[in-house]
Write an enzyme that holds these catalytic residues in place. Structure first.
Site, mmCIF file in Angstrom:
data_model
loop_
_atom_site.group_PDB
_atom_site.id
_atom_site.type_symbol
_atom_site.label_atom_id
_atom_site.label_comp_id
_atom_site.label_asym_id
_atom_site.label_seq_id
_atom_site.Cartn_x
_atom_site.Cartn_y
_atom_site.Cartn_z
ATOM 1 N N PRO A 17 0.786 -1.233 0.000
ATOM 2 C CG PRO A 17 -0.934 -1.559 1.537
ATOM 3 C CD PRO A 17 0.326 -2.191 0.999
ATOM 4 C CG ASN A 18 -0.496 4.317 1.058
ATOM 5 O OD1 ASN A 18 -1.428 4.778 0.407
ATOM 6 N ND2 ASN A 18 -0.648 3.824 2.273
ATOM 7 N NE ARG A 25 2.249 14.185 1.445
ATOM 8 C CZ ARG A 25 1.575 13.556 2.417
ATOM 9 N NH1 ARG A 25 0.686 12.655 2.114
ATOM 10 N NH2 ARG A 25 1.825 13.823 3.689
ATOM 11 C CE1 TYR A 30 8.511 5.275 4.082
ATOM 12 C CE2 TYR A 30 7.136 7.205 3.687
ATOM 13 C CZ TYR A 30 7.416 6.059 4.402
ATOM 14 O OH TYR A 30 6.602 5.681 5.435
ATOM 15 C CG ASN A 82 8.456 -1.817 1.060
ATOM 16 O OD1 ASN A 82 7.737 -1.919 2.064
ATOM 17 N ND2 ASN A 82 9.107 -0.715 0.754
ATOM 18 C CB ALA A 85 1.121 0.354 6.649
ATOM 19 C CG HIS A 88 4.402 -2.237 10.589
ATOM 20 N ND1 HIS A 88 5.706 -2.650 10.766
ATOM 21 C CD2 HIS A 88 4.452 -1.216 9.688
ATOM 22 C CE1 HIS A 88 6.504 -1.891 10.024
ATOM 23 N NE2 HIS A 88 5.768 -1.012 9.359
ATOM 24 C CG ASP A 95 -0.909 -17.509 8.450
ATOM 25 O OD1 ASP A 95 -0.042 -17.793 9.305
ATOM 26 O OD2 ASP A 95 -2.101 -17.337 8.742
ATOM 27 C CD GLU A 106 10.551 -7.080 6.978
ATOM 28 O OE1 GLU A 106 11.439 -7.657 7.664
ATOM 29 O OE2 GLU A 106 9.558 -6.539 7.466
ATOM 30 C CG HIS A 108 10.732 -2.191 5.549
ATOM 31 N ND1 HIS A 108 9.408 -2.098 5.201
ATOM 32 C CD2 HIS A 108 10.864 -3.325 6.265
ATOM 33 C CE1 HIS A 108 8.761 -3.133 5.683
ATOM 34 N NE2 HIS A 108 9.623 -3.898 6.337
ATOM 35 C CG LEU A 109 11.900 2.533 0.218
ATOM 36 C CD1 LEU A 109 10.612 3.198 -0.231
ATOM 37 C CD2 LEU A 109 13.017 2.746 -0.793
ATOM 38 C CB SER A 110 11.995 4.366 6.426
ATOM 39 O OG SER A 110 10.912 3.501 6.732
ATOM 40 N NE ARG A 115 9.133 6.076 9.683
ATOM 41 C CZ ARG A 115 8.328 5.917 8.635
ATOM 42 N NH1 ARG A 115 8.532 4.937 7.785
ATOM 43 N NH2 ARG A 115 7.324 6.741 8.454
ATOM 44 N NE ARG A 119 5.914 4.265 10.589
ATOM 45 C CZ ARG A 119 4.950 4.396 9.666
ATOM 46 N NH1 ARG A 119 4.694 3.408 8.836
ATOM 47 N NH2 ARG A 119 4.246 5.499 9.574
HETATM 48 O O1 CA2 Z 1 10.121 2.130 4.751
HETATM 49 C C1 CA2 Z 1 9.361 1.437 4.085
HETATM 50 O O2 CA2 Z 1 9.663 0.996 2.974
HETATM 51 C C2 CA2 Z 1 7.939 1.152 4.592
HETATM 52 O O3 CA2 Z 1 7.579 -0.164 4.201
HETATM 53 C C3 CA2 Z 1 7.033 2.170 3.939
HETATM 54 C C4 CA2 Z 1 5.589 2.112 4.446
HETATM 55 C C5 CA2 Z 1 5.562 2.144 5.960
HETATM 56 O O4 CA2 Z 1 4.224 1.978 6.424
HETATM 57 C C6 CA2 Z 1 6.442 1.086 6.590
HETATM 58 O O5 CA2 Z 1 6.397 1.236 7.997
HETATM 59 C C7 CA2 Z 1 7.875 1.228 6.105
HETATM 60 C C8 CA2 Z 1 4.782 3.277 3.927
HETATM 61 C C9 CA2 Z 1 4.785 3.475 2.455
HETATM 62 C C10 CA2 Z 1 4.126 4.799 2.196
HETATM 63 O O6 CA2 Z 1 4.651 5.344 1.045
HETATM 64 C C11 CA2 Z 1 4.493 6.687 0.877
HETATM 65 C C12 CA2 Z 1 4.805 7.158 -0.370
HETATM 66 C C13 CA2 Z 1 4.712 8.508 -0.631
HETATM 67 C C14 CA2 Z 1 4.311 9.382 0.348
HETATM 68 C C15 CA2 Z 1 3.994 8.907 1.585
HETATM 69 C C16 CA2 Z 1 4.086 7.559 1.852
#
Ligand code: CA2
Length: 150
Positions: A17-18, A25, A30, A82, A85, A88, A95, A106, A108-110, A115, A119
């Site tokens: 997602p997202n 943003r 990220y 990746n 969210a 978490h 599963d 796995e 993750h960018l961050s 955080r 998370r």
């Molecule tokens: O750090 C990561 O890659 C995450 O998987 C990114 C997720 C976050 O919920 C995880 O805790 C860590 C969020 C992705 C949201 O992506 C966005 C993209 C543009 C603007 C805002 C958020």
């Protein structure tokens, strides 16, 4: 007929997602690369490693689960996941990862551990073979290099 070249092993790169909004943003968290930028970098590196990548993104948990099953069905070399969210919250992803033999890394960018508390738990990480976090887009490249050795 000329002899056919064997297909390169495939690596699925699944994004949750997202992550379709990457680059638009929160670049301080990220980075400024879009998912298309990351796909381009991965394709270049995959070619050099003799791999093929199949990068997908969905905002829906069930799609990610279906794609994990598909990865096993097509005998993918590995999955880079990746899950955003869902990382978490999703016992269903936990599963699904446990249900397949395909190794899952796995990504993750961050670094979620630096955080918010919510998370710090990763259902994906509890089932995955390995985790790479906090290195931005480079984390995907490092995961692909690891997958080349599987
Ligand atoms: O750090 C990561 O890659 C995450 O998987 C990114 C997720 C976050 O919920 C995880 O805790 C860590 C969020 C992705 C949201 O992506 C966005 C993209 C543009 C603007 C805002 C958020």
């Amino acid at each position: 007929m000329p002899p056919s070249t064997p297909a390169a092993p495939i690596v699925f790169v699944l994004n949750g997602p997202n992550l379709n909004l990457l680059g638009s943003r929160e670049p301080e968290i990220y980075g400024s690369d879009t998912l298309d930028d990351i796909a381009g970098m991965l394709e270049d590196r995959a070619r050099a490693l003799g791999l093929e990548i199949d990068l997908r993104q969905s905002n829906h948990e069930g799609h990610l689960i279906d794609w994990l099953h598909e990865a096993q069905g097509v005998e993918a070399r590995a999955v880079l996941l990746n899950a955003g969210a869902l990382t978490h919250t999703s016992v269903a992803l936990y599963d699904a990862i446990r249900a397949i033999r395909t190794p899952v890394i796995e990504v993750h960018l961050s670094n979620p551990h630096q955080r918010e508390d919510f998370r710090h738990k990763s259902y994906v990480g509890m089932a995955a073979k390995a985790t790479i976090a906090g290195l931005g887009a480079q984390g995907y490249l490092l995961a692909l290099e690891a997958a080349a050795g599987f």
